[in-house]
Write an enzyme that holds these catalytic residues in place. Sequence first.
Site, PDB file in Angstrom:
ATOM      1  CB  SER A   1      -0.873   0.033   1.252  1.00 57.51           C
ATOM      2  OG  SER A   1      -1.955  -0.855   1.153  1.00 57.51           O
ATOM      3  N   PRO A   2       0.338   2.346  -0.558  1.00 58.41           N
ATOM      4  CG  PRO A   2      -1.133   3.916  -1.436  1.00 58.41           C
ATOM      5  CD  PRO A   2      -0.899   2.459  -1.342  1.00 58.41           C
TER       6      PRO A   2
ATOM      7  CB  CYS B   1       2.482   9.598   3.957  1.00 58.15           C
ATOM      8  SG  CYS B   1       1.189  10.038   2.779  1.00 58.15           S
TER       9      CYS B   1
ATOM     10  CB  ALA C   1      -0.675  10.346  -0.672  1.00 56.50           C
TER      11      ALA C   1
ATOM     12  CD  GLN D   1      -2.830   6.915  -2.515  1.00 57.86           C
ATOM     13  OE1 GLN D   1      -2.240   7.546  -1.640  1.00 57.86           O
ATOM     14  NE2 GLN D   1      -3.672   5.933  -2.255  1.00 57.86           N
TER      15      GLN D   1
ATOM     16  CE1 TYR E   1      -5.343  13.522   3.664  1.00 57.51           C
ATOM     17  CE2 TYR E   1      -5.178  11.260   2.890  1.00 57.51           C
ATOM     18  CZ  TYR E   1      -4.851  12.241   3.808  1.00 57.51           C
ATOM     19  OH  TYR E   1      -4.035  11.948   4.877  1.00 57.51           O
TER      20      TYR E   1
ATOM     21  CG  LEU F   1      -5.495  -4.402  11.489  1.00 61.25           C
ATOM     22  CD1 LEU F   1      -6.325  -4.563  12.755  1.00 61.25           C
ATOM     23  CD2 LEU F   1      -4.024  -4.257  11.854  1.00 61.25           C
TER      24      LEU F   1
END
Length: 355
Positions: free
Chosen positions: A22-23, A25, A57, A99, A181, A300
Amino acid sequence: MSILFSPLSIRSVTFRNRLWVSPMCMYSAVDGVVQEWHHTHLAQFASGGAGLIIAEATAVVPEGRISPRDVGLWNDEQRDAWVPIIRAIHDRGAVAGVQLAHAGRKASTWWPWAEASGSVPAAEGGWTTTGPSDIAYEGFTAPVALDADGIERVVDAFAAAARRALDAGFDVLELHGAHGYLLHQFLSPLSNTRRDEYGGSLENRARLLLRVVDAVRAAAGDGVPLFVRISATDHADGGFTPEEAARVGAWAEEHGADLIDVSSGGLVAHQQISVFPGYQVPLAETVRQGGRIPVSAVGLITAAAQAEQVLTEGAADAIFAGREWLRDPHFALRAAHELGAEVAWPPQYERAHWR
């Protein structure tokens, strides 16, 4: 045969497996430019067997950054800094994605380990934020509602960032329509109280997201996989619902999206989330609608057998994980070993294979 470690092809791209990063930050960029930290951070997951690695992101405009330390793709210097990182991912057999994001009313905030919290004042490098309406995220400075010209600039910025991403070498594009966002802010009636064609009905609230899908698909052409991450529920009364998410996912696919990356939450501070292993998998299953829309599950998912079961039961087509990759950058190699799936190891690591 393990489904998790079977290949998946989307448009012109084949992923070696369905266990993806996953992206996440890192809040470590300088003027939107990635640094050595990003290179090491992302390349390690490719060495660890990930099928797809989606970079964090990445803001399409300066004012779209979550924090002053966010990565961006609004200029060519930022584009060029990605090239060696993408090459390192490819050299290790993984697919590289990015992303594309705009933080909207949740922009201009302090990074997680800063001494302060909330919105960054202009005197300390902050900026005026924008959103669908002038409703603040709890504890943040209120945004300025985007006018028609502002909306056009957002659409154009996503398309321009997509072109830069592809020029840098990225294989997959993902639009960030989740976690409170900007695109999510338009989707939810809790943050969008507009009375024009971008507010009110679900069709209107989804209009900006679908326009961005159209613009990015046009910029990317036919061969590039395009994902859309959505929060399938706001976990708050009166917010965006899983049933609405399923409809938006179907519309996004009609407009050129290939996969819906299903997450949840992030829109309001008063959300109430019950967190447990795989807690978002049922949301992915709802959006998938019996297999009619390809989706990924996240949340999770920390064990090989757990990830395999999600795919076996038909709840999703691929698995994203975040924190588990941070704990173990070789999550995929470990998961393959646990499932008895034969996968290619880096030759430098072969001495540890099956021993």
